[in-house]
Design a protein around this motif. Structure first.
Motif, mmCIF file in Angstrom:
data_model
loop_
_atom_site.group_PDB
_atom_site.id
_atom_site.type_symbol
_atom_site.label_atom_id
_atom_site.label_comp_id
_atom_site.label_asym_id
_atom_site.label_seq_id
_atom_site.Cartn_x
_atom_site.Cartn_y
_atom_site.Cartn_z
ATOM 1 N N LEU A 19 9.799 14.852 -7.767
ATOM 2 C CA LEU A 19 8.688 13.914 -7.562
ATOM 3 C C LEU A 19 7.362 14.593 -7.875
ATOM 4 N N PHE A 20 7.193 15.805 -7.415
ATOM 5 C CA PHE A 20 5.978 16.561 -7.679
ATOM 6 C C PHE A 20 5.758 16.694 -9.184
ATOM 7 N N ALA A 21 6.795 17.078 -9.899
ATOM 8 C CA ALA A 21 6.677 17.247 -11.347
ATOM 9 C C ALA A 21 6.317 15.929 -12.024
ATOM 10 N N SER A 22 6.930 14.846 -11.598
ATOM 11 C CA SER A 22 6.621 13.558 -12.232
ATOM 12 C C SER A 22 5.182 13.144 -11.953
ATOM 13 N N LEU A 23 4.674 13.450 -10.764
ATOM 14 C CA LEU A 23 3.282 13.127 -10.448
ATOM 15 C C LEU A 23 2.319 13.978 -11.258
ATOM 16 N N VAL A 24 2.589 15.248 -11.343
ATOM 17 C CA VAL A 24 1.709 16.154 -12.062
ATOM 18 C C VAL A 24 1.711 15.848 -13.552
ATOM 19 N N LEU A 25 2.853 15.474 -14.076
ATOM 20 C CA LEU A 25 2.952 15.169 -15.503
ATOM 21 C C LEU A 25 2.515 13.743 -15.817
ATOM 22 N N ALA A 26 2.086 13.000 -14.792
ATOM 23 C CA ALA A 26 1.566 11.639 -14.933
ATOM 24 C C ALA A 26 2.579 10.672 -15.531
ATOM 25 N N ASN A 27 3.847 10.919 -15.276
ATOM 26 C CA ASN A 27 4.881 10.005 -15.745
ATOM 27 C C ASN A 27 5.248 8.983 -14.687
ATOM 28 N N GLY A 28 4.541 8.983 -13.574
ATOM 29 C CA GLY A 28 4.863 8.070 -12.489
ATOM 30 C C GLY A 28 5.901 8.686 -11.581
ATOM 31 N N PRO A 29 6.153 8.054 -10.452
ATOM 32 C CA PRO A 29 7.112 8.585 -9.488
ATOM 33 C C PRO A 29 8.522 8.684 -10.054
ATOM 34 N N GLU A 30 9.242 9.641 -9.553
ATOM 35 C CA GLU A 30 10.632 9.877 -9.941
ATOM 36 C C GLU A 30 11.441 8.602 -9.717
ATOM 37 N N ALA A 41 9.568 12.197 0.389
ATOM 38 C CA ALA A 41 9.166 13.297 -0.489
ATOM 39 C C ALA A 41 7.651 13.297 -0.695
ATOM 40 N N MET A 42 7.070 12.099 -0.872
ATOM 41 C CA MET A 42 5.617 11.987 -1.054
ATOM 42 C C MET A 42 4.887 12.501 0.184
ATOM 43 N N LYS A 43 5.378 12.144 1.364
ATOM 44 C CA LYS A 43 4.761 12.601 2.608
ATOM 45 C C LYS A 43 4.801 14.128 2.694
ATOM 46 N N SER A 44 5.920 14.725 2.308
ATOM 47 C CA SER A 44 6.041 16.186 2.325
ATOM 48 C C SER A 44 5.040 16.839 1.384
ATOM 49 N N LEU A 45 4.887 16.255 0.202
ATOM 50 C CA LEU A 45 3.950 16.812 -0.774
ATOM 51 C C LEU A 45 2.510 16.734 -0.291
ATOM 52 N N VAL A 46 2.147 15.620 0.316
ATOM 53 C CA VAL A 46 0.781 15.456 0.826
ATOM 54 C C VAL A 46 0.549 16.395 2.000
ATOM 55 N N GLN A 47 1.514 16.460 2.935
ATOM 56 C CA GLN A 47 1.353 17.334 4.101
ATOM 57 C C GLN A 47 1.289 18.799 3.709
ATOM 58 N N SER A 48 2.002 19.183 2.654
ATOM 59 C CA SER A 48 1.982 20.586 2.230
ATOM 60 C C SER A 48 0.668 20.962 1.566
ATOM 61 N N GLY A 49 -0.069 19.958 1.079
ATOM 62 C CA GLY A 49 -1.313 20.232 0.381
ATOM 63 C C GLY A 49 -1.147 20.354 -1.123
ATOM 64 N N LEU A 50 0.080 20.210 -1.644
ATOM 65 C CA LEU A 50 0.285 20.310 -3.082
ATOM 66 C C LEU A 50 -0.340 19.153 -3.845
ATOM 67 N N ILE A 51 -0.273 17.970 -3.277
ATOM 68 C CA ILE A 51 -0.891 16.826 -3.936
ATOM 69 C C ILE A 51 -1.823 16.135 -2.956
ATOM 70 N N THR A 52 -2.677 15.310 -3.487
ATOM 71 C CA THR A 52 -3.568 14.503 -2.676
ATOM 72 C C THR A 52 -3.440 13.071 -3.166
#
Length: 176
Positions: A19-30, A41-52
């Motif tokens: 999911l992180f890779a798809s967001l960063v590559l702007a291809n939309g959610p996995e 998965a999105m909640k984990s990414l936001v809580q970790s600080g990797l994505i906003t």
């Protein structure tokens, strides 16, 4: 600041990393994840600080938090020890020199509250509990030293805006 261990843990989870890779590559959610697993998965990414996320709920790489996490790692002494923390990573004393105290409190504030995050007093207390038994004093120091701002009634806290960080925001440091 976001915990580097949480970031790495997210990247170590295959579903979250996809999911992180798809967001960063702007291809939309996995697309292969169910909506529930995608939300988790999105909640984990936001809580970790990797994505906003913003109002569109689309995630984007949180470069500010990642750089802050890396800066905190670089600022650690070579053996990882801090003269202000005990062997368990809890505050044993505060620096006496104003510049050292300001830097130490800034590191704590960045760890406790992510940029543009507004949290309740009880949530802040929970986060500070891992650092000290004297939560009110640490919370007060963070506000008085301009690291955190708070609402007039003390019910919510956020990182203070400073020119050095290039952030914007308001301030109300009327004590804790």
């Amino acid at each position: 600041m976001s915990d580097v261990r949480a970031m790495l843990a997210c990247l170590a989870n295959e579903e979250v990393a996809r999911l992180f890779a798809s967001l960063v590559l702007a291809n939309g959610p996995e697309q292969s994840l169910s909506p529930a697993r995608k939300e988790k998965a999105m909640k984990s990414l936001v809580q970790s600080g990797l994505i906003t996320t913003d109002d569109s709920a689309a995630g984007r790489l949180n470069v500010v938090e990642i750089r802050a996490a890396l800066a905190a790692l670089r600022s650690a002494t070579s053996d990882g020890a801090s003269p202000w923390l005990d062997e368990n990573g809890r505050i044993k004393r505060f620096p006496r020199r104003p510049a050292e105290r300001a830097e130490f409190l800034e590191e704590i504030g960045v760890q406790a509250v992510r940029a543009h995050e507004r949290i309740s007093e009880s949530e802040l207390n929970d986060r500070l509990a891992s650092l000290t038994d004297d939560i009110p004093t640490l919370r007060r120091y963070l506000v008085v030293h301009g690291v955190l701002d708070r609402s007039v009634d003390g019910s919510s806290y956020w990182r203070a805006a400073t020119a050095e960080r290039g952030e914007s925001g308001s301030s109300d440091r009327r004590g804790v």
